[in-house]
Design an enzyme around this catalytic site. Structure first.
Site, PDB file in Angstrom:
ATOM      1  N   THR A   7      -7.620 -40.780   1.231  1.00 45.17           N
ATOM      2  CA  THR A   7      -7.846 -41.781   2.281  1.00 45.17           C
ATOM      3  C   THR A   7      -6.575 -42.531   2.663  1.00 45.17           C
ATOM      4  OG1 THR A   7     -10.090 -42.083   1.496  1.00 45.17           O
ATOM      5  CG2 THR A   7      -9.177 -43.879   2.787  1.00 45.17           C
ATOM      6  N   GLY A  34      -5.524 -45.293   8.255  1.00 46.73           N
ATOM      7  CA  GLY A  34      -6.004 -44.800   9.548  1.00 46.73           C
ATOM      8  C   GLY A  34      -6.954 -43.623   9.463  1.00 46.73           C
ATOM      9  N   ARG A  55     -18.958 -35.777  -5.757  1.00 46.00           N
ATOM     10  CA  ARG A  55     -20.181 -36.384  -5.216  1.00 46.00           C
ATOM     11  C   ARG A  55     -21.316 -36.325  -6.223  1.00 46.00           C
ATOM     12  NH1 ARG A  55     -18.658 -33.838   0.633  1.00 46.00           N
ATOM     13  NH2 ARG A  55     -17.173 -35.517   1.065  1.00 46.00           N
ATOM     14  N   GLN A  90     -49.957 -56.942 -10.023  1.00 46.00           N
ATOM     15  CA  GLN A  90     -50.084 -55.575  -9.502  1.00 46.00           C
ATOM     16  C   GLN A  90     -48.937 -55.188  -8.574  1.00 46.00           C
ATOM     17  OE1 GLN A  90     -53.089 -54.197  -6.560  1.00 46.00           O
ATOM     18  NE2 GLN A  90     -53.871 -52.953  -8.246  1.00 46.00           N
ATOM     19  N   GLY A 107     -34.376 -65.750 -10.154  1.00 45.29           N
ATOM     20  CA  GLY A 107     -33.094 -66.452 -10.142  1.00 45.29           C
ATOM     21  C   GLY A 107     -32.135 -65.934 -11.192  1.00 45.29           C
ATOM     22  N   GLU A 127     -16.079 -41.319  -1.598  1.00 38.90           N
ATOM     23  CA  GLU A 127     -16.253 -39.875  -1.782  1.00 38.90           C
ATOM     24  C   GLU A 127     -16.996 -39.275  -0.590  1.00 38.90           C
ATOM     25  OE1 GLU A 127     -16.342 -38.085  -5.365  1.00 38.90           O
ATOM     26  OE2 GLU A 127     -15.424 -39.742  -6.438  1.00 38.90           O
ATOM     27  N   ASN A 155     -22.076 -42.125   3.256  1.00 34.18           N
ATOM     28  CA  ASN A 155     -23.380 -41.494   3.417  1.00 34.18           C
ATOM     29  C   ASN A 155     -23.587 -41.026   4.853  1.00 34.18           C
ATOM     30  OD1 ASN A 155     -23.667 -41.902   0.740  1.00 34.18           O
ATOM     31  ND2 ASN A 155     -25.489 -43.204   0.870  1.00 34.18           N
TER      32      ASN A 155
END
Lengths: 419, 254
Positions: free
Chosen positions: A164, A167, A280, A316, A378, A401, A404
């Site tokens: 990477t 740019g 991946r 539930q 919390g 990598e 998505n």
């Protein structure tokens, strides 16, 4: 376990065993309890179960107790990773002749999934390191393999994967770092961004432009730290993955011997992508481990926290939510393991399956961890509790990598390209 | 001198599992529960492998008595460095009633059959906490015993053992052949490495029946009832020392 502070630690009936530092319950120890539907050892061979056991033990004893500290102090845990390398985790799918363990992609996935329950960030770095070792082992000539791989497999030296640039992220093939041939050297100019381990690692596997535009003009060079002209940017401050430093890697008339080129000129992009297929699966496996750990933490919390006169486990909605989380976890695991098998066997669907696995698993596991945090109320938001670190650490798996979105590009291209 | 070490390894419920008593109070729930090697047995295996690495013994044989699943425990010992395994098949009712006396009879028989020089066991199992098998095995063989060992040094045909006892540390010198039981601080067991796990696959595990060793497994012990320990009661807060003394006198403690 990340139970509420004042709650007592559950000790074994009649055993004064807790003196052993390895076995003291800490807030991160996983309750390995009654075999549940999410047990990750189902369907594995006896040998794979042994690998998994070592990885789980290592994660619980050597990583989990330090996970929070490493994150808060931004420590790159070199000693712990070297211990892991002694067990064979430095080059899991690298060939034994150069110091690797020679295991399959599925074995690798199982190991990273287990290690990740101890610390996602460290395990993710180990997986990147493994990817680099494999690239040199697979595409390097014998001289290069012998020069680099043994030290990488033992983690005497650490590696970084440099593709990477500021740019070019998703549009990786448009990278600009140039490598001009000058006699028996290449002179590199340009910079890489977001490099995991950058600045602290020793061996950089760099994709750079030796030819014309596009993927065919890219080659792969191995650059060693200390080479004149190689420098690093500032250490980035990240939301997670704090156990590994992330820096820009800068080349200013950096001269690299041509004998450091992996494969042929123009083969670099292909090498990079092949590396990423496995990468991946590894990243998805790390997400799995985090989700597994988070489901256990959430379950433990539900069994202990009381509101409205009863434990949360009586509610539930929460029961159903936990069931959904478990189902997504198991579905994710099956997809990753199938992708690993496909890659190992070089099946025609391997690349798409790896992309599907990365896409599905990183997304679903992030949701699982996020929901586990929600279930903690919390407390889930406090750094005293591990679940927030799992959430922060695996958030980036949906981005690196190959985002998505890029995974969707790969899959849709497979479907829509006229064959 | 055969230079052979026998190490007993027991498959027990994993230390991290939350134990549940069966509703009929006949025992604890074991079905579907994670099992692993008794931690003290791990320490015993580690010590044996260390002796082999120092070239003080020639062969380490891991032994386990139990059903089919005990082979997993033996495999773990092989992955840690044991050379071969012996699985003594005990299942069903015999396994339910298998206790230190039966196991020590088996170990004694195996020691003679394998011409073992040293037997190393964990000091106790974390499921029954009996702390008897080592001692009984030594008695049956009429061998010296070095129990609760926190340090073991081989010295010619004798063994120097530092034992952890109530009063502190006791050092004894015993003749071989001998039985040792491993205490917590004897060593820190190694992780199996990936290459060793793969090598372990090729190592042999022999199957033996107790009858082949001439051992009778009948037990004279019967478990009547298993229950949870009593729930911890709430305490009482008092304001002053006088109150405390008063309360203690009331309860007849002082």
């Amino acid at each position: 376990m990340a139970a509420l502070g004042p709650l007592s630690r559950i000790t074994r009936l009649g055993c004064n065993f807790c003196r052993n530092h390895r076995l003291v319950f800490n807030r991160n120890s996983q309750k390995r309890g009654i075999a549940s539907c999410i047990d990750p050892s189902y369907g594995l061979t006896d040998e794979q179960k042994e690998f998994q056991k070592v990885a789980f033990d290592f994660a619980a004893n050597e990583m989990a107790p330090h996970m929070a500290e490493w994150d808060q102090k931004e420590v790159f845990p070199v000693e712990t990773m070297r211990k892991a390398a002694q067990l064979g985790f430095g080059g899991i799918y690298t060939r034994p002749e150069v110091g690797g363990s020679g295991l399959s992609r599925l074995d690798t996935s199982i190991i990273f999934e287990a290690l990740s329950t101890g610390c996602v960030s460290t395990t993710a770095y180990i997986s990147i390191h493994n990817m680099c070792a494999w690239m040199i082992d697979t595409f390097g000539n014998d001289e290069q393999r012998e020069r680099f791989c043994p030290d990488l497999c033992s983690m005497e030296k650490f590696a970084s994967y440099c593709l990477t640039e500021p740019g070019s992220g998703s549009d990786a093939a448009s990278l600009l770092t140039s490598a001009q041939r000058k006699g028996d050297h290449y002179v590199l100019n340009g910079s890489k961004a977001f490099i995991s381990g950058g600045g602290d690692t020793d061996v950089y596997v760099v994709m750079c432009r030796t030819g014309g535009k596009g993927p065919k003009g890219i080659s792969c060079l191995v650059v060693e730290k200390g080479t004149p002209g190689l420098s690093f940017g500032k250490k980035e401050k990240k939301v997670g993955w704090n156990c590994q430093p992330t820096r820009a890697v800068i080349f200013e008339d950096c001269s690299v011997p041509a004998t450091n080129r992996l494969g042929e000129e123009g083969q670099g992009f292909n090498i990079a992508m092949k590396g990423l297929n496995g990468g991946r699966i590894n990243i998805a496996s790390c997400s799995l481990g985090a989700a597994h750990a988070s489901v256990l933490l959430a379950r433990d919390h539900l069994l202990v926290r009381k509101q409205f006169g009863k434990t949360l486990a009586n509610n539930q909605f929460l029961q159903f939510k936990l069931a959904e989380m478990a189902t997504k976890l198991v579905a994710s695991r099956l997809l990753v393991r199938e992708a690993a098998t496909a890659l190992q066997e070089n099946r025609a669907d391997a690349v798409s399956l790896c992309s599907m696995a990365k896409l599905f698993v990183t997304d679903e596991c992030f949701n699982v961890c996020n929901q586990a945090l929600q279930m903690h109320g919390g407390y889930g938001y406090l750094k005293d509790y591990a679940v927030q670190q799992f959430v922060r650490d695996i958030r980036v798996h949906q981005i690196l990598e190959g985002t998505n979105e890029v995974m969707r590009m790969i899959i849709s291209r497979n479907l829509l390209t006229e064959s | 001198m055969s230079g052979r070490v026998l190490v007993g390894v027991k498959r027990v419920i994993d230390y991290a599992v939350k134990i549940r008593v069966k509703p009929d109070n006949t025992g604890v729930v074991t079905d579907g529960v994670k099992h692993s090697m008794n931690p003290f047995c791990e320490i015993a295996v580690e010590e044996a492998v260390k002796l082999k690495e120092k070239k003080l013994v020639k062969e380490v044989v891991a032994v386990s008595c139990g059903p089919q699943q005990s082979q997993e425990t033996i495999r773990t010992a092989l992955a840690m460095g044991a050379d071969r395994g012996i699985h003594v098949e005990v299942s069903g009712n015999d396994y339910e009633t298998l206790g230190p006396l039966q196991v020590s009879k088996i170990m004694a028989a195996l020691a003679k059959k394998e011409d073992a020089q040293i037997i190393i066991l964990g000091k106790q199992a974390i499921d029954d906490d009996c702390n008897q098998t080592g001692q009984m095995t030594a008695a049956l063989l009429d061998w010296p015993q070095g129990t609760f060992a926190s340090e073991v040094t081989l010295d010619g045909d004798k063994i120097k053992v530092v034992r952890e006892i109530d009063g502190g540390l006791e050092t004894i010198k015993i003749n071989t052949p001998a039985v040792l039981t491993a205490d917590l601080r004897l060593n820190t067991p190694r992780y199996a490495t990936l290459p060793n796990i793969m090598k372990a696959k090729k190592k042999k595990i022999a199957n033996v029946k107790p009858a082949d060793l001439g051992v009778n497994l009948t037990s004279k012990l019967e478990v009547l009832r298993v229950e949870d320990p009593p729930q911890r009661q709430a305490g009482m807060k008092v304001e002053t020392v006088e109150d405390l003394v008063g309360k203690l006198k009331e309860l007849g403690k002082v």
